[in-house]
Design an enzyme around this catalytic site. Structure first.
Site, short mmCIF file in Angstrom:
data_model
loop_
_atom_site.label_atom_id
_atom_site.label_comp_id
_atom_site.label_asym_id
_atom_site.label_seq_id
_atom_site.Cartn_x
_atom_site.Cartn_y
_atom_site.Cartn_z
N GLU A 99 -7.77 -7.17 29.98
CA GLU A 99 -7.43 -7.58 28.77
C GLU A 99 -7.64 -9.13 29.05
O GLU A 99 -7.33 -9.98 29.86
CB GLU A 99 -6.18 -7.48 28.36
CG GLU A 99 -5.95 -6.45 27.51
CD GLU A 99 -6.02 -6.87 26.03
OE1 GLU A 99 -7.13 -7.90 25.84
OE2 GLU A 99 -5.49 -6.51 25.19
N ASP A 100 -7.44 -10.08 27.67
CA ASP A 100 -7.69 -11.34 27.62
C ASP A 100 -6.24 -11.70 28.02
O ASP A 100 -6.02 -12.81 28.73
CB ASP A 100 -8.11 -11.74 26.41
CG ASP A 100 -7.79 -11.50 25.06
OD1 ASP A 100 -7.05 -10.51 25.21
OD2 ASP A 100 -8.12 -11.63 23.96
N ASP A 103 0.63 -10.35 25.07
CA ASP A 103 1.50 -11.23 24.45
C ASP A 103 2.76 -10.07 24.14
O ASP A 103 3.57 -10.32 25.03
CB ASP A 103 0.78 -11.52 22.98
CG ASP A 103 1.74 -12.35 21.96
OD1 ASP A 103 2.49 -13.06 22.61
OD2 ASP A 103 1.37 -12.31 20.95
N PHE A 153 -0.36 -21.03 21.04
CA PHE A 153 -1.50 -20.08 20.71
C PHE A 153 -2.75 -20.70 21.05
O PHE A 153 -3.04 -21.87 21.02
CB PHE A 153 -1.65 -20.08 19.12
CG PHE A 153 -2.48 -19.21 18.41
CD1 PHE A 153 -2.49 -17.85 18.25
CD2 PHE A 153 -3.95 -19.63 18.20
CE1 PHE A 153 -3.48 -16.92 17.88
CE2 PHE A 153 -4.96 -18.79 17.82
CZ PHE A 153 -4.53 -17.59 17.69
N ARG A 166 -14.35 -18.10 20.56
CA ARG A 166 -14.46 -17.37 21.56
C ARG A 166 -15.42 -18.09 22.51
O ARG A 166 -15.20 -17.54 23.83
CB ARG A 166 -14.97 -15.98 21.50
CG ARG A 166 -13.92 -15.19 20.23
CD ARG A 166 -14.69 -13.59 20.18
NE ARG A 166 -13.79 -13.07 19.00
CZ ARG A 166 -12.56 -12.57 19.04
NH1 ARG A 166 -11.99 -12.65 20.25
NH2 ARG A 166 -12.19 -12.01 18.07
P1 IMP Z 1 -0.02 -7.81 22.08
O1 IMP Z 1 -0.46 -6.55 21.75
O2 IMP Z 1 0.93 -8.53 21.17
O3 IMP Z 1 0.27 -7.86 23.66
O4 IMP Z 1 -1.43 -8.74 21.77
C1 IMP Z 1 -2.36 -8.67 22.54
C2 IMP Z 1 -3.66 -9.33 21.86
O5 IMP Z 1 -3.27 -10.38 20.82
C3 IMP Z 1 -4.41 -9.84 22.75
O6 IMP Z 1 -5.60 -9.05 23.18
C4 IMP Z 1 -5.22 -11.04 21.81
O7 IMP Z 1 -6.41 -10.42 21.13
C5 IMP Z 1 -4.12 -11.41 20.85
N1 IMP Z 1 -3.51 -12.49 21.11
C6 IMP Z 1 -2.37 -12.85 21.54
N2 IMP Z 1 -1.94 -13.97 21.92
C7 IMP Z 1 -3.03 -14.72 21.65
C8 IMP Z 1 -3.36 -16.05 21.47
O8 IMP Z 1 -2.62 -17.13 21.86
N3 IMP Z 1 -4.66 -16.49 21.17
C9 IMP Z 1 -5.45 -15.51 20.66
N4 IMP Z 1 -5.31 -14.34 20.50
C10 IMP Z 1 -4.18 -13.87 21.02
MG MG Z 2 -7.40 -8.78 22.95
#
Ligand code: IMP
Ligand code: MG
Length: 177
Positions: A99-100, A103, A153, A166
């Site tokens: 994963e990138d 969050d 962010f 990206r």
């Molecule tokens: P989660 O399900 O809330 O953990 O979110 C995960 C996904 O939200 C990541 O795979 C990203 O695609 C997106 N995301 C979360 N934080 C950021 C950010 O700071 N910038 C861009 N995308 C984000």
């Molecule tokens: Mg993602």
């Protein structure tokens, strides 16, 4: 619309490449003499996965799935949609999700549950370039990550704002959001 000139650099290309290389070396140790299947969560993980995979020396497969949890805004919706989650047979395999960023943790939890419900992998672990631990809403930890970050962010190196940025080789943020 954010302008590239408004971005502050958080991690330079050199710093990212250094940490990705270190992680690659660690994975080479951990999965020594084993096969590994990487699962890239599109689209955000594409840069990270491609760079990381170049360091790996074990017999390797690379799979790609597409999930979505963000709209076009700055905060997580908490809802995860499986856009394309076609996977090969993962029974008995060493599976590492790439994963990138983690969050809220909803995406990671959704994916771990999905794989555990559909397969019996030999090992199932989670690897994220970035970890926003302070934003977590569900109990989930990455087995591997490169950088812990606070509540900013971020864009670049796979991460987008409204589909843009990206392609940047570094990771940046906009002050105030
Ligand atoms: P989660 O399900 O809330 O953990 O979110 C995960 C996904 O939200 C990541 O795979 C990203 O695609 C997106 N995301 C979360 N934080 C950021 C950010 O700071 N910038 C861009 N995308 C984000
Ligand atoms: Mg993602």
């Amino acid at each position: 619309m954010i302008k590239e000139s408004d971005l502050k650099i958080l991690f330079t290309e050199e710093k990212i490449q250094l940490e990705v290389g270190k992680l690659g070396a660690k994975l080479n140790e951990e999965y020594k003499d084993e096969e590994l299947c990487l699962i890239c969560v599109l689209k955000g993980s594409v840069m990270f996965m491609a760079d990381l995979a170049k360091h790996l020396k074990m017999p390797l497969k690379m799979e790609f799935i597409k999930l979505s949890s963000y709209g076009s805004g700055f905060t997580s919706t908490g809802r995860v949609s499986a856009v394309d989650i076609a996977l090969p047979d993962l029974n008995g395999k060493n599976v590492l999700i790439i994963e990138d960023i983690i969050d809220t943790g909803h995406t990671a939890q959704f994916l771990m549950n999905f794989i555990n419900h559909n397969f019996k992998p030999r090992t199932l672990r989670f690897c994220s370039l970035l970890d926003k631990k302070c934003k977590r809403e569900v109990e989930i930890e990455a087995d591997y990550y490169c950088f812990e970050i606070d509540n900013k962010f971020l864009v670049g190196y796979g991460l987008d704002y409204d589909g843009y940025y990206r392609n940047l080789p570094y990771i940046g943020f906009v002050e105030g959001v």
